[in-house]
Design a protein around this motif. Structure first.
Motif, mmCIF file in Angstrom:
data_model
loop_
_atom_site.group_PDB
_atom_site.id
_atom_site.type_symbol
_atom_site.label_atom_id
_atom_site.label_comp_id
_atom_site.label_asym_id
_atom_site.label_seq_id
_atom_site.Cartn_x
_atom_site.Cartn_y
_atom_site.Cartn_z
ATOM 1 N N ARG A 13 -69.070 14.084 41.632
ATOM 2 C CA ARG A 13 -70.247 13.412 42.214
ATOM 3 C C ARG A 13 -71.127 14.389 42.976
ATOM 4 N N GLN A 14 -70.503 15.296 43.691
ATOM 5 C CA GLN A 14 -71.265 16.295 44.448
ATOM 6 C C GLN A 14 -72.069 17.190 43.496
ATOM 7 N N LEU A 15 -71.447 17.634 42.421
ATOM 8 C CA LEU A 15 -72.152 18.478 41.457
ATOM 9 C C LEU A 15 -73.286 17.720 40.781
ATOM 10 N N ALA A 16 -73.024 16.481 40.375
ATOM 11 C CA ALA A 16 -74.060 15.675 39.734
ATOM 12 C C ALA A 16 -75.237 15.472 40.683
ATOM 13 N N SER A 17 -74.935 15.260 41.952
ATOM 14 C CA SER A 17 -75.988 15.091 42.951
ATOM 15 C C SER A 17 -76.802 16.371 43.109
ATOM 16 N N GLN A 18 -76.123 17.500 43.176
ATOM 17 C CA GLN A 18 -76.822 18.778 43.316
ATOM 18 C C GLN A 18 -77.672 19.086 42.092
ATOM 19 N N LEU A 19 -77.161 18.731 40.904
ATOM 20 C CA LEU A 19 -77.893 18.981 39.660
ATOM 21 C C LEU A 19 -78.996 17.951 39.414
ATOM 22 N N GLU A 20 -78.943 16.866 40.194
ATOM 23 C CA GLU A 20 -79.901 15.764 40.062
ATOM 24 C C GLU A 20 -79.897 15.186 38.658
ATOM 25 N N THR A 21 -78.690 15.064 38.113
ATOM 26 C CA THR A 21 -78.516 14.477 36.784
ATOM 27 C C THR A 21 -77.132 13.871 36.709
ATOM 28 N N SER A 22 -76.943 13.027 35.760
ATOM 29 C CA SER A 22 -75.639 12.419 35.544
ATOM 30 C C SER A 22 -74.880 13.229 34.508
ATOM 31 N N ILE A 23 -73.647 13.564 34.846
ATOM 32 C CA ILE A 23 -72.790 14.259 33.888
ATOM 33 C C ILE A 23 -71.454 13.527 33.846
ATOM 34 N N PRO A 24 -70.788 13.572 32.705
ATOM 35 C CA PRO A 24 -69.470 12.940 32.620
ATOM 36 C C PRO A 24 -68.462 13.662 33.508
ATOM 37 N N LYS A 25 -67.407 12.977 33.857
ATOM 38 C CA LYS A 25 -66.352 13.569 34.670
ATOM 39 C C LYS A 25 -65.538 14.585 33.867
ATOM 40 N N GLY A 26 -65.431 14.387 32.563
ATOM 41 C CA GLY A 26 -64.663 15.288 31.709
ATOM 42 C C GLY A 26 -65.361 16.625 31.536
ATOM 43 N N ALA A 27 -64.625 17.703 31.778
ATOM 44 C CA ALA A 27 -65.210 19.046 31.708
ATOM 45 C C ALA A 27 -65.633 19.440 30.300
ATOM 46 N N PHE A 28 -64.961 18.897 29.282
ATOM 47 C CA PHE A 28 -65.259 19.285 27.906
ATOM 48 C C PHE A 28 -66.004 18.201 27.135
ATOM 49 N N LYS A 29 -66.613 17.278 27.840
ATOM 50 C CA LYS A 29 -67.454 16.255 27.203
ATOM 51 C C LYS A 29 -68.775 16.904 26.799
ATOM 52 N N GLY A 30 -69.417 16.363 25.778
ATOM 53 C CA GLY A 30 -70.642 16.951 25.237
ATOM 54 C C GLY A 30 -71.740 17.160 26.259
ATOM 55 N N ALA A 31 -72.021 16.142 27.067
ATOM 56 C CA ALA A 31 -73.107 16.265 28.051
ATOM 57 C C ALA A 31 -72.782 17.305 29.111
ATOM 58 N N THR A 32 -71.514 17.404 29.500
ATOM 59 C CA THR A 32 -71.123 18.415 30.491
ATOM 60 C C THR A 32 -71.307 19.804 29.895
ATOM 61 N N LEU A 33 -70.862 19.995 28.662
ATOM 62 C CA LEU A 33 -71.023 21.298 28.007
ATOM 63 C C LEU A 33 -72.496 21.648 27.831
ATOM 64 N N ASP A 34 -73.329 20.648 27.518
ATOM 65 C CA ASP A 34 -74.762 20.888 27.387
ATOM 66 C C ASP A 34 -75.341 21.445 28.677
ATOM 67 N N VAL A 35 -75.016 20.805 29.797
ATOM 68 C CA VAL A 35 -75.541 21.254 31.097
ATOM 69 C C VAL A 35 -75.077 22.679 31.379
ATOM 70 N N LEU A 36 -73.803 22.950 31.123
ATOM 71 C CA LEU A 36 -73.257 24.277 31.412
ATOM 72 C C LEU A 36 -73.775 25.333 30.451
ATOM 73 N N PHE A 37 -73.853 24.977 29.172
ATOM 74 C CA PHE A 37 -74.258 25.948 28.163
ATOM 75 C C PHE A 37 -75.731 26.306 28.289
ATOM 76 N N GLN A 38 -76.562 25.305 28.547
ATOM 77 C CA GLN A 38 -77.996 25.552 28.658
ATOM 78 C C GLN A 38 -78.369 26.119 30.023
ATOM 79 N N GLY A 39 -77.531 25.847 31.009
ATOM 80 C CA GLY A 39 -77.756 26.420 32.329
ATOM 81 C C GLY A 39 -78.932 25.843 33.078
ATOM 82 N N SER A 40 -79.521 24.769 32.569
ATOM 83 C CA SER A 40 -80.689 24.192 33.239
ATOM 84 C C SER A 40 -80.269 23.538 34.545
#
Length: 149
Positions: A13-40
């Motif tokens: 929740r803290q990371l999602a708040s800092q990123l100002e976006t919703s990400i899944p809790k699972g580290a290897f879920k598609g949306a989480t990987l997208d955020v990490l891979f794209q680095g936005s």
């Protein structure tokens, strides 16, 4: 179910708040990987979180596959990371602690234990097949012993 399906982002929740976006809790879920891979938006993270997220991305998402990060390489690299920690003599609780410190990730120790048990059973089967085939199974046996201790 793969072990990477049971790896979660610590302080989600803290990371999602800092990123100002919703990400899944699972580290290897598609949306989480997208955020990490794209680095936005990673610059929005506090320094400690940013460092761990970047470490995760460089250690597990760095490959030359055309479909990266959906090629399976991140999951294989992470499984190898867990096996390396076990080969160093760490138990499931310690492995969970180390991956939390290294990458801000969390798993239940029972899930890690189950993964390690499956790995040992797979190596036992590979060792038996190698012996039936007349191949030298000593290397497989050594790896299995390292994981089983």
């Amino acid at each position: 179910m793969a072990i990477t399906d049971k790896i979660y982002v610590k302080n989600h929740r803290q990371l999602a708040s800092q990123l100002e976006t919703s990400i899944p809790k699972g580290a290897f879920k598609g949306a989480t990987l997208d955020v990490l891979f794209q680095g936005s938006g990673l610059e929005k993270l506090d320094d400690a979180s940013q460092e761990r997220v970047l470490d995760f991305a460089s250690d597990f998402l760095d490959c030359d596959c055309e479909t990266n990060p959906y090629c399976g390489c991140p999951e294989r690299k992470f499984a190898s990371y867990l096996l390396d920690l076990r080969a160093q003599g760490l138990g499931p609780d310690a492995i969970v602690d180390v991956m939390g410190d290294d990458y801000m990730l969390y798993a239940y120790p029972g899930d890690v234990l189950s993964f390690l048990d499956d790995a040992v059973r797979t190596l036992e089967a590979a060792e038996a097949l190698a012996r039936v085939d007349g191949a030298d199974a000593d290397e497989i046996a050594g790896v299995r012993r390292d994981l089983a201790r």
